[in-house]
Design an enzyme around this catalytic site. Sequence first.
Site, PDB file in Angstrom:
ATOM      1  N   GLY C  31     -43.965  97.798 -53.848  1.00  0.00           N
ATOM      2  CA  GLY C  31     -43.608  96.408 -53.574  1.00  0.00           C
ATOM      3  C   GLY C  31     -42.331  95.968 -54.259  1.00  0.00           C
ATOM      4  N   CYS C 240     -55.850  92.537 -22.942  1.00  0.00           N
ATOM      5  CA  CYS C 240     -54.629  93.066 -22.340  1.00  0.00           C
ATOM      6  C   CYS C 240     -54.794  93.110 -20.823  1.00  0.00           C
ATOM      7  CB  CYS C 240     -54.342  94.461 -22.885  1.00  0.00           C
ATOM      8  SG  CYS C 240     -52.998  95.306 -22.010  1.00  0.00           S
ATOM      9  N   CYS C 243     -54.681  97.198 -19.862  1.00  0.00           N
ATOM     10  CA  CYS C 243     -55.706  98.156 -20.295  1.00  0.00           C
ATOM     11  C   CYS C 243     -56.994  97.471 -20.708  1.00  0.00           C
ATOM     12  CB  CYS C 243     -55.177  99.034 -21.430  1.00  0.00           C
ATOM     13  SG  CYS C 243     -55.138  98.199 -23.028  1.00  0.00           S
ATOM     14  N   CYS C 265     -50.507  94.616 -24.072  1.00  0.00           N
ATOM     15  CA  CYS C 265     -50.372  95.208 -25.402  1.00  0.00           C
ATOM     16  C   CYS C 265     -48.890  95.339 -25.749  1.00  0.00           C
ATOM     17  CB  CYS C 265     -50.967  96.614 -25.427  1.00  0.00           C
ATOM     18  SG  CYS C 265     -52.747  96.682 -25.267  1.00  0.00           S
ATOM     19  N   CYS C 271     -51.403 101.291 -25.152  1.00  0.00           N
ATOM     20  CA  CYS C 271     -51.810 100.789 -23.841  1.00  0.00           C
ATOM     21  C   CYS C 271     -51.845 101.934 -22.816  1.00  0.00           C
ATOM     22  CB  CYS C 271     -50.838  99.694 -23.402  1.00  0.00           C
ATOM     23  SG  CYS C 271     -51.478  98.615 -22.108  1.00  0.00           S
TER      24      CYS C 271
END
Lengths: 227, 256, 285
Positions: C31, C240, C243, C265, C271
Site C-alpha cells: 500500500g 447480463c 450471458c 458484462c 461473458c
Amino acid sequence: MIEIENVSKTFTLHNQGGTVIHVMKGASVSVASGECVALTGASGAGKSTLMRMIYGNYRAASGRILVGGVDVSCAAPREIIALRRTVLGYVSQFLRVVPRVPTLDVVAEPLRAVGVSAQEAEVRATELLRQLNIPETLWGLSPTTFSGGEQQRVNIARGFAYPYPALLLDEPTASLDAHNREVVLSLIEDAKARGAAIVGIFHDEAARDRICDRVIDVTGFTPARAA
Amino acid sequence: MTPLLSVQDLSKMYGGHIGCKDVSFDLYPGEVMGIVGESGSGKSTLLNCMAGHLVPDAGQVVFDTRAEGPQDTVTMSEPERRMLGRTDWAFVHQHARDGLRMGVSAGGNVGERLMAVGARHYGDIRATATDWLERVEIDAGRIDDRPTTFSGGMQQRLQIARNLVTGPRLVFMDEPTGGLDVSVQARLLDLLRGLVRDMGLSAVIVTHDLAVVRLLADRLMVMKSGHVVEQGLTDQVLDDPQHGYTQLLVSSVLQV
Amino acid sequence: MTENAYNFAYLDEQTKRMIRRAILKGLAIPGYQVPFASREMPMPYGWGTGGVQVSAAVLTPEDRFKVIDQGADDTTNAVSIRSFFQRTAGVATTTHTQEATVIQTRHRIPEEPLNEGQILVYQVPIPEPLRFLEPRETETRKMHALEEYGLMHVKLYEDIARHGHIATAYAYPVKVEGRYVMDPSPIPKFDNPKMSGNAAIQLFGAGREQRIYALPPYTQVVSLDFEDHPFEASKADHPCGLCGADDSYLDEVIVDDAGGRMFVCSDTDFCDARQSAGFKGKDAA
C-alpha cells in the site's frame, strides 16, 4: 480586610524625557470588614490613583497593599484575577463592555465567571436591574447606547451582582436622581451589613456622611511638589 | 498548580535577524494571555514556535499533557506533537482560508478533527457539527454549504467551531479579529469570551489591537524587536505602562 | 540489425532493474507509494504508461500476457498495449483470464478469481487518495507516514452529506493491512472486495505521477466506511443481457436512437466463456 502600608507611586514618562512624577508617598490605610472608608482630597490629590492601586490596576512603586491576605503590589496576574473574581469588587465611573452584549448578560457576568449557572445568574441580574429601575425593555440591549445615568446604574448592578467581601466604589451616586441614589445607598449599606470592607470616593457629602465610618484625606499622602 | 503551558527561554533567529529572543512565561489553566506589538515585533514568530509550526533555535515549550503530565513539545516526536495539534491544541488563523478547507462543506470542516481522532459514525459526527455550528451562531441549515459562500465573520466563526470541536485545552489565536468589520469583531469577541469561560479554555492571542486584548485577555505581554519588554495584568499594562515602548503604544491608539 | 535494435520488452535492463526494485519495495510495504523514475513511453500519459512500465519490468519470455480495458480485451487501448508487447517482447498473448500469467488492466479486476503465480498490473492515473482534499504532496506523504487518515473520511462524509449515501463509485479508498490508505485506481467499488485476500500479486503503476505500489498475495484490503453507512459493493441491478450472469459487473449499452439499452458484462472474457457454456441472457441473439 484591606491593608495599605507605606505605599508610594511614581509615573515615569519615558517618551517625555524620562520625567518622573511622584504622585504619592507614605500612604497607609487600613479598612476592616464591615467598615466603609471615604477617600477625600482635592481633584488630582490621588484618590483615584490609590483606588486603582488597590485594584491592581496601577502598580505601586513601593509598599504593601494587602487585600484579603494577597499583596496586590507584587502578586502574579492570575492571583489578582482570582482576587477580582471572588474577593475584590470595583464599581468604576466608566462602563467597559463588549459592544453588543445584552445588559442582562453584562450584569450576570461576574456570577457566570465564578461558575454560577446561567439561570441563577440571570435571576440575580434581573433582581438588581429591577431594583435600580432599568426598564425591562432595555435588558436585552447593549448598555453602550444607554444614557450616562443608565450606564452608571448598570455598572453598579454589575458591581453588586457578586457579594464581594471587599468593594471599591468610585463616585457611585454621581449622575443619579434622588430615587436611584437612595437605592444605591441602601445597596452599599446592605454590603456593609454583610461585612464588606468598602473604600469609596464620594463627592456627594450627604451620602458620604451617611455611609462612611471614616474619612481619609489623601492630601496627606501627596509628596511635596518640587519647586 | 501546574502551569498548562510553560515557555522557557524560547528563541528563534532568521539568519542574523532576531525573530524572538529569550521569551519565558507560564500560562495557567483558564488564563488568556495577549501578545501585542507592532508588525515585525516577533509576536507571530513566537506564536508559531509555541504551536509547533516553526522550530525554535533554543528553549522549551512545556505542555501539561493529559496522559503524561508536562512534556517539552519542542523535543517530543512529530506524531505526538501533531496529535496534540488536533486534540488538545487549537490554532485559529487570522485568515479563515488558512484554517479551513474551502472545498469542504461546513459540516465536513467541523467534523474533520472528530474523524481525525477516530469518529466513524456519520450520524454522530453530523449531530456534533450541527451543535457546534449553532454554538458559533451559524444557521444549522448551512451545514452542507461550503465556506466560500460564507461572509468573513461566518468563516472565522466556522474556523473557531472546527478548532474547538474536540474540546482542546489550549487555543492559539493569530489576529482572530483582524480584517473583520468592527461590528463583526464585537460579535466574535463576545463569542470567544463565552467559549473561553464555558469551556475553561486557556488561550494565547496575538494581536496588534489593544482594544481586543483589553476585552479578551487576562494578561498581556508586550513585544518589541523580538524581546518581551513588559508583561503583566492586561489593564495594569495598558493603564499604567512601565516601559517606554508600551507607553508609546498605548498613547498611539486613536480615540473615537 | 532491426531484430536486435530493441531490448526485450522495450525497456533497457537498467530501467527494468530500477522498476523491479520499486516493485519489491512496494511488495515489502503493502500500500505504500514508492517513487520511481518513470520513463518516456511511446504513448501518451493517461494511456497506461505506468502499467506498461510495470508490465515490461515483470514480463519474461515464458509469460502469457492479457490486457483489459474496462474489462474488455478488444478496445483500442487493450489491443494497442497487447500488440506493443507482442512486438517488443514476443510473448504469447491471450484473452482468457485463467491462461494469462500477467494481466494488465485499466479500471477492472477480472470476474474470475485469480490464482497464485498470476500478476495483475493496474494502470493508475492518480495514486494519491488524499490529494482530493490535501493538494500538498509534502503534507500527504507526512500524513501517510504518521497514519493521519481522518481526511479520507472527510471525503466520504462529503459524499453522504451531498448525496445521502457514499456516492464514490470508483477509486474507492481502501486500507491495506490496517496501515496504508491506498487508491485502488479507478476500478468500480464492486471490485474492491476482490482485492482482499487475492492469491495473485497486484501491482499498481502510475507513470505520470511516478509512483508504484503493490499488494502481495493474500493481503487484507478493507474499504473505508462509516458505522452507519457501511461499504457496499454495488453494481447495476440487472442480469447480463448476453450471458444472464447476475453476479458480474455490468456496462450499460445504448442500443438504438429510442433510448433502448442493455446491460452486459464488462468482463468480455467472462461473458464469452459463459455464453460458450450455454448460458443465455434475455438480449442474446
